[in-house]
Design a protein around this motif. Structure first.
Motif, PDB file in Angstrom:
ATOM      1  N   MET A 108     -49.545  66.254  82.355  1.00 21.61           N
ATOM      2  CA  MET A 108     -48.923  65.104  81.727  1.00 21.61           C
ATOM      3  C   MET A 108     -49.278  65.082  80.241  1.00 21.61           C
ATOM      4  N   LEU A 109     -48.264  64.818  79.444  1.00 24.74           N
ATOM      5  CA  LEU A 109     -48.457  64.724  78.003  1.00 24.74           C
ATOM      6  C   LEU A 109     -48.440  63.257  77.576  1.00 24.74           C
ATOM      7  N   LEU A 110     -49.080  62.981  76.478  1.00 28.02           N
ATOM      8  CA  LEU A 110     -48.960  61.656  75.885  1.00 28.02           C
ATOM      9  C   LEU A 110     -47.523  61.495  75.399  1.00 28.02           C
ATOM     10  N   PRO A 111     -46.955  60.306  75.458  1.00 29.13           N
ATOM     11  CA  PRO A 111     -45.569  60.121  75.025  1.00 29.13           C
ATOM     12  C   PRO A 111     -45.301  60.587  73.589  1.00 29.13           C
ATOM     13  N   ILE A 112     -46.214  60.337  72.674  1.00 23.53           N
ATOM     14  CA  ILE A 112     -45.993  60.766  71.287  1.00 23.53           C
ATOM     15  C   ILE A 112     -46.043  62.289  71.183  1.00 23.53           C
ATOM     16  N   ALA A 113     -46.930  62.917  71.944  1.00 23.65           N
ATOM     17  CA  ALA A 113     -47.003  64.383  71.949  1.00 23.65           C
ATOM     18  C   ALA A 113     -45.723  64.969  72.538  1.00 23.65           C
ATOM     19  N   ALA A 114     -45.192  64.345  73.586  1.00 21.76           N
ATOM     20  CA  ALA A 114     -43.946  64.803  74.186  1.00 21.76           C
ATOM     21  C   ALA A 114     -42.794  64.682  73.192  1.00 21.76           C
ATOM     22  N   LEU A 115     -42.742  63.576  72.463  1.00 20.47           N
ATOM     23  CA  LEU A 115     -41.684  63.368  71.479  1.00 20.47           C
ATOM     24  C   LEU A 115     -41.775  64.389  70.350  1.00 20.47           C
ATOM     25  N   LEU A 116     -42.982  64.610  69.852  1.00 20.57           N
ATOM     26  CA  LEU A 116     -43.165  65.590  68.776  1.00 20.57           C
ATOM     27  C   LEU A 116     -42.831  67.005  69.245  1.00 20.57           C
ATOM     28  N   LEU A 117     -43.215  67.330  70.465  1.00 18.42           N
ATOM     29  CA  LEU A 117     -42.878  68.648  71.017  1.00 18.42           C
ATOM     30  C   LEU A 117     -41.367  68.806  71.156  1.00 18.42           C
ATOM     31  N   VAL A 149     -30.726  65.610  71.306  1.00 20.92           N
ATOM     32  CA  VAL A 149     -32.060  65.456  71.893  1.00 20.92           C
ATOM     33  C   VAL A 149     -32.520  64.000  71.802  1.00 20.92           C
ATOM     34  N   SER A 150     -32.140  63.321  70.741  1.00 26.80           N
ATOM     35  CA  SER A 150     -32.537  61.918  70.576  1.00 26.80           C
ATOM     36  C   SER A 150     -31.890  61.014  71.617  1.00 26.80           C
ATOM     37  N   TRP A 151     -30.733  61.375  72.123  1.00 29.34           N
ATOM     38  CA  TRP A 151     -30.059  60.569  73.135  1.00 29.34           C
ATOM     39  C   TRP A 151     -30.756  60.632  74.490  1.00 29.34           C
ATOM     40  N   ARG A 152     -31.507  61.685  74.733  1.00 25.80           N
ATOM     41  CA  ARG A 152     -32.209  61.827  76.014  1.00 25.80           C
ATOM     42  C   ARG A 152     -33.487  61.006  76.009  1.00 25.80           C
ATOM     43  N   GLY A 153     -33.862  60.580  77.166  1.00 23.37           N
ATOM     44  CA  GLY A 153     -35.165  59.942  77.306  1.00 23.37           C
ATOM     45  C   GLY A 153     -36.243  61.006  77.269  1.00 23.37           C
ATOM     46  N   VAL A 154     -37.405  60.649  76.759  1.00 23.88           N
ATOM     47  CA  VAL A 154     -38.507  61.601  76.683  1.00 23.88           C
ATOM     48  C   VAL A 154     -39.350  61.467  77.936  1.00 23.88           C
ATOM     49  N   THR A 155     -39.572  62.577  78.590  1.00 22.72           N
ATOM     50  CA  THR A 155     -40.443  62.613  79.765  1.00 22.72           C
ATOM     51  C   THR A 155     -41.774  63.224  79.354  1.00 22.72           C
ATOM     52  N   THR A 156     -42.827  62.881  80.045  1.00 17.70           N
ATOM     53  CA  THR A 156     -44.141  63.449  79.734  1.00 17.70           C
ATOM     54  C   THR A 156     -44.494  64.597  80.674  1.00 17.70           C
ATOM     55  N   GLU A 157     -43.605  64.917  81.608  1.00 19.36           N
ATOM     56  CA  GLU A 157     -43.826  66.050  82.513  1.00 19.36           C
ATOM     57  C   GLU A 157     -43.356  67.312  81.782  1.00 19.36           C
ATOM     58  N   PRO A 158     -44.252  68.280  81.550  1.00 18.79           N
ATOM     59  CA  PRO A 158     -43.933  69.420  80.691  1.00 18.79           C
ATOM     60  C   PRO A 158     -42.684  70.219  81.092  1.00 18.79           C
ATOM     61  N   THR A 159     -42.503  70.497  82.372  1.00 14.05           N
ATOM     62  CA  THR A 159     -41.350  71.299  82.794  1.00 14.05           C
ATOM     63  C   THR A 159     -40.046  70.576  82.507  1.00 14.05           C
ATOM     64  N   GLN A 160     -39.974  69.313  82.845  1.00 15.80           N
ATOM     65  CA  GLN A 160     -38.771  68.531  82.582  1.00 15.80           C
ATOM     66  C   GLN A 160     -38.552  68.351  81.088  1.00 15.80           C
ATOM     67  N   LEU A 161     -39.620  68.217  80.343  1.00 15.06           N
ATOM     68  CA  LEU A 161     -39.532  68.065  78.897  1.00 15.06           C
ATOM     69  C   LEU A 161     -38.892  69.295  78.260  1.00 15.06           C
ATOM     70  N   VAL A 162     -39.407  70.462  78.596  1.00 13.98           N
ATOM     71  CA  VAL A 162     -38.883  71.698  78.013  1.00 13.98           C
ATOM     72  C   VAL A 162     -37.446  71.943  78.476  1.00 13.98           C
ATOM     73  N   GLN A 163     -37.173  71.749  79.754  1.00 12.88           N
ATOM     74  CA  GLN A 163     -35.825  71.972  80.268  1.00 12.88           C
ATOM     75  C   GLN A 163     -34.821  71.013  79.618  1.00 12.88           C
TER      76      GLN A 163
END
Length: 107
Positions: free
Chosen positions: A1-10, A63-77
């Protein structure tokens, strides 16, 4: 799990990398094509820069239209899907604009 801000920056970092790669690869061929179509260097330079900006901004918008997830696999996909769709849409728009203004041989 990533922090929400880390997920957004990634998310934005991956998107910037993908879109900048596409813009860099297309810069020279696009500049040559637009120089031929536009007629002057100033017009060509403007439309080349404008197209490059659109190549970066469109994926960022998708990318901005999508919700940010903190789960790494879903985030990258999700990021890759949205970023590549944005690049595809930018290319389609530029392709249609160039195609509609390109001279055609009489058939």
């Amino acid at each position: 799990m990533l922090l929400p801000i880390a997920a957004l920056l990634l998310t934005y970092a991956l998107t910037a990398l993908i879109s900048l790669l596409a813009a860099v690869v297309l810069w020279r061929p696009l500049a040559i094509l637009l120089a031929e179509l536009c007629g002057t260097e100033e017009r060509s330079r403007f439309w080349t820069v404008w197209s490059t900006v659109m190549m970066v901004v469109t994926p960022m918008l998708f990318v901005s239209w999508r919700g940010v997830t903190t789960e790494p696999t879903q985030l990258v996909q999700g990021t890759m899907t949205s970023a590549l769709l944005g690049v595809l849409m930018a290319l389609a728009g530029m392709g249609m604009a160039v195609w509609s203004r390109s001279p055609r041989a009489d058939a």
